[in-house]
Design a protein around this motif. Sequence first.
Motif, PDB file in Angstrom:
ATOM      1  N   GLU A  60      27.225 -55.326  50.296  1.00 46.34           N
ATOM      2  CA  GLU A  60      26.965 -56.493  51.123  1.00 46.34           C
ATOM      3  C   GLU A  60      27.932 -56.500  52.300  1.00 46.34           C
ATOM      4  OE1 GLU A  60      25.238 -60.078  52.317  1.00 46.34           O
ATOM      5  OE2 GLU A  60      24.635 -58.849  50.632  1.00 46.34           O
ATOM      6  N   LEU A  61      27.392 -56.663  53.502  1.00 44.33           N
ATOM      7  CA  LEU A  61      28.216 -56.840  54.696  1.00 44.33           C
ATOM      8  C   LEU A  61      28.217 -58.323  55.037  1.00 44.33           C
ATOM      9  CD1 LEU A  61      27.166 -53.947  57.101  1.00 44.33           C
ATOM     10  CD2 LEU A  61      29.253 -54.148  55.769  1.00 44.33           C
ATOM     11  N   THR A  62      29.399 -58.897  55.193  1.00 39.17           N
ATOM     12  CA  THR A  62      29.479 -60.296  55.599  1.00 39.17           C
ATOM     13  C   THR A  62      29.222 -60.384  57.099  1.00 39.17           C
ATOM     14  OG1 THR A  62      31.843 -60.170  56.076  1.00 39.17           O
ATOM     15  CG2 THR A  62      31.198 -60.746  53.803  1.00 39.17           C
ATOM     16  N   ASP A  63      28.993 -61.577  57.589  1.00 41.44           N
ATOM     17  CA  ASP A  63      28.812 -61.771  59.026  1.00 41.44           C
ATOM     18  C   ASP A  63      30.047 -61.333  59.807  1.00 41.44           C
ATOM     19  OD1 ASP A  63      26.246 -62.728  58.681  1.00 41.44           O
ATOM     20  OD2 ASP A  63      26.858 -64.836  58.674  1.00 41.44           O
ATOM     21  N   GLU A  64      31.218 -61.402  59.176  1.00 47.86           N
ATOM     22  CA  GLU A  64      32.455 -61.000  59.829  1.00 47.86           C
ATOM     23  C   GLU A  64      32.489 -59.490  60.131  1.00 47.86           C
ATOM     24  OE1 GLU A  64      32.436 -63.039  57.089  1.00 47.86           O
ATOM     25  OE2 GLU A  64      32.963 -64.873  58.157  1.00 47.86           O
ATOM     26  N   ALA A  65      31.615 -58.728  59.506  1.00 44.56           N
ATOM     27  CA  ALA A  65      31.572 -57.279  59.756  1.00 44.56           C
ATOM     28  C   ALA A  65      31.167 -56.979  61.193  1.00 44.56           C
ATOM     29  CB  ALA A  65      30.596 -56.609  58.795  1.00 44.56           C
ATOM     30  N   PHE A  66      30.566 -57.942  61.879  1.00 46.95           N
ATOM     31  CA  PHE A  66      30.098 -57.738  63.243  1.00 46.95           C
ATOM     32  C   PHE A  66      31.019 -58.399  64.273  1.00 46.95           C
ATOM     33  CE2 PHE A  66      26.617 -57.632  60.253  1.00 46.95           C
ATOM     34  CZ  PHE A  66      26.105 -56.371  60.501  1.00 46.95           C
ATOM     35  N   ALA A  67      32.187 -58.832  63.824  1.00 43.70           N
ATOM     36  CA  ALA A  67      33.129 -59.527  64.697  1.00 43.70           C
ATOM     37  C   ALA A  67      34.328 -58.646  65.022  1.00 43.70           C
ATOM     38  CB  ALA A  67      33.608 -60.805  64.025  1.00 43.70           C
ATOM     39  N   TYR A  68      34.959 -58.938  66.131  1.00 43.77           N
ATOM     40  CA  TYR A  68      36.231 -58.318  66.505  1.00 43.77           C
ATOM     41  C   TYR A  68      37.128 -59.412  67.065  1.00 43.77           C
ATOM     42  CZ  TYR A  68      34.719 -58.681  71.328  1.00 43.77           C
ATOM     43  OH  TYR A  68      34.299 -59.178  72.527  1.00 43.77           O
ATOM     44  N   TYR A  69      38.437 -59.167  67.054  1.00 44.69           N
ATOM     45  CA  TYR A  69      39.347 -60.169  67.587  1.00 44.69           C
ATOM     46  C   TYR A  69      39.431 -60.003  69.093  1.00 44.69           C
ATOM     47  CZ  TYR A  69      43.092 -63.452  68.132  1.00 44.69           C
ATOM     48  OH  TYR A  69      43.824 -64.540  68.514  1.00 44.69           O
ATOM     49  N   ASN A  70      39.008 -61.022  69.810  1.00 47.52           N
ATOM     50  CA  ASN A  70      39.009 -61.017  71.267  1.00 47.52           C
ATOM     51  C   ASN A  70      40.352 -61.590  71.725  1.00 47.52           C
ATOM     52  OD1 ASN A  70      38.677 -62.001  73.999  1.00 47.52           O
ATOM     53  ND2 ASN A  70      36.483 -61.607  73.729  1.00 47.52           N
ATOM     54  N   THR A  71      41.189 -60.735  72.291  1.00 44.95           N
ATOM     55  CA  THR A  71      42.528 -61.169  72.693  1.00 44.95           C
ATOM     56  C   THR A  71      42.482 -62.139  73.869  1.00 44.95           C
ATOM     57  OG1 THR A  71      42.776 -59.192  74.067  1.00 44.95           O
ATOM     58  CG2 THR A  71      43.667 -59.094  71.822  1.00 44.95           C
ATOM     59  N   GLY A  72      41.488 -62.020  74.738  1.00 43.81           N
ATOM     60  CA  GLY A  72      41.361 -62.943  75.865  1.00 43.81           C
ATOM     61  C   GLY A  72      41.029 -64.355  75.418  1.00 43.81           C
ATOM     62  N   LEU A  73      40.133 -64.457  74.437  1.00 40.30           N
ATOM     63  CA  LEU A  73      39.734 -65.770  73.921  1.00 40.30           C
ATOM     64  C   LEU A  73      40.619 -66.237  72.769  1.00 40.30           C
ATOM     65  CD1 LEU A  73      35.868 -65.245  73.865  1.00 40.30           C
ATOM     66  CD2 LEU A  73      37.222 -66.473  75.575  1.00 40.30           C
ATOM     67  N   LYS A  74      41.406 -65.299  72.227  1.00 41.95           N
ATOM     68  CA  LYS A  74      42.283 -65.574  71.077  1.00 41.95           C
ATOM     69  C   LYS A  74      41.495 -66.084  69.876  1.00 41.95           C
ATOM     70  CE  LYS A  74      46.311 -66.150  73.825  1.00 41.95           C
ATOM     71  NZ  LYS A  74      46.963 -66.923  74.801  1.00 41.95           N
ATOM     72  N   LYS A  75      40.378 -65.395  69.608  1.00 40.31           N
ATOM     73  CA  LYS A  75      39.562 -65.758  68.454  1.00 40.31           C
ATOM     74  C   LYS A  75      38.646 -64.594  68.083  1.00 40.31           C
ATOM     75  CE  LYS A  75      35.736 -68.153  69.284  1.00 40.31           C
ATOM     76  NZ  LYS A  75      34.868 -69.292  69.482  1.00 40.31           N
ATOM     77  N   TRP A  76      38.124 -64.648  66.866  1.00 40.97           N
ATOM     78  CA  TRP A  76      37.151 -63.666  66.424  1.00 40.97           C
ATOM     79  C   TRP A  76      35.844 -63.929  67.145  1.00 40.97           C
ATOM     80  CZ3 TRP A  76      38.314 -59.465  63.676  1.00 40.97           C
ATOM     81  CH2 TRP A  76      39.563 -59.437  63.061  1.00 40.97           C
ATOM     82  N   THR A  77      35.213 -62.857  67.625  1.00 45.85           N
ATOM     83  CA  THR A  77      34.036 -62.964  68.474  1.00 45.85           C
ATOM     84  C   THR A  77      32.941 -62.020  67.992  1.00 45.85           C
ATOM     85  OG1 THR A  77      35.503 -63.403  70.327  1.00 45.85           O
ATOM     86  CG2 THR A  77      33.261 -62.783  70.866  1.00 45.85           C
ATOM     87  N   VAL A  78      31.709 -62.458  68.107  1.00 41.65           N
ATOM     88  CA  VAL A  78      30.540 -61.608  67.854  1.00 41.65           C
ATOM     89  C   VAL A  78      29.753 -61.554  69.155  1.00 41.65           C
ATOM     90  CG1 VAL A  78      28.388 -61.333  66.572  1.00 41.65           C
ATOM     91  CG2 VAL A  78      30.420 -62.240  65.425  1.00 41.65           C
ATOM     92  N   GLU A  79      29.455 -60.337  69.607  1.00 44.28           N
ATOM     93  CA  GLU A  79      28.660 -60.164  70.821  1.00 44.28           C
ATOM     94  C   GLU A  79      27.196 -59.956  70.460  1.00 44.28           C
ATOM     95  OE1 GLU A  79      30.087 -57.564  74.008  1.00 44.28           O
ATOM     96  OE2 GLU A  79      31.906 -57.314  72.829  1.00 44.28           O
TER      97      GLU A  79
END
Length: 115
Positions: A60-79
């Motif tokens: 199982e892949l969680t939704d977080e598997a498609f996220a990366y930490y965006n340093t500009g926004l200072k948060k986890w981001t999904v494109e």
Amino acid sequence: MEENELSFTLSNISEVDGEEVVQVYVEFPDTSWTSHPKQELKAFQRVFVPAGMSVRVGLELTDEAFAYYNTGLKKWTVEDGIYRIKVGSSSRKHKLCVEKEVKSKEFITNEGQFI
């Protein structure tokens, strides 16, 4: 079947019992506007397969598997985009590859601003 569930058959064609560490990598969209690794290890599992047998594997892949930490926004981001999910025995040996279109819950422009 869950939307992010991977299921496949792993076969041992030898005459000896064996184990394989199945690795799942997620490759970010080609259209990604930020720099991050081309692919990241998101799941793995050691699987025992008796000689001459096949085993059904589910990961199982969680939704977080498609996220990366965006340093500009200072948060986890999904494109938004097409992500490639690759399964294999290492980061360079992929026996399976599927694509998944992901839509983020927040729209982010190339300048990192929320609309």
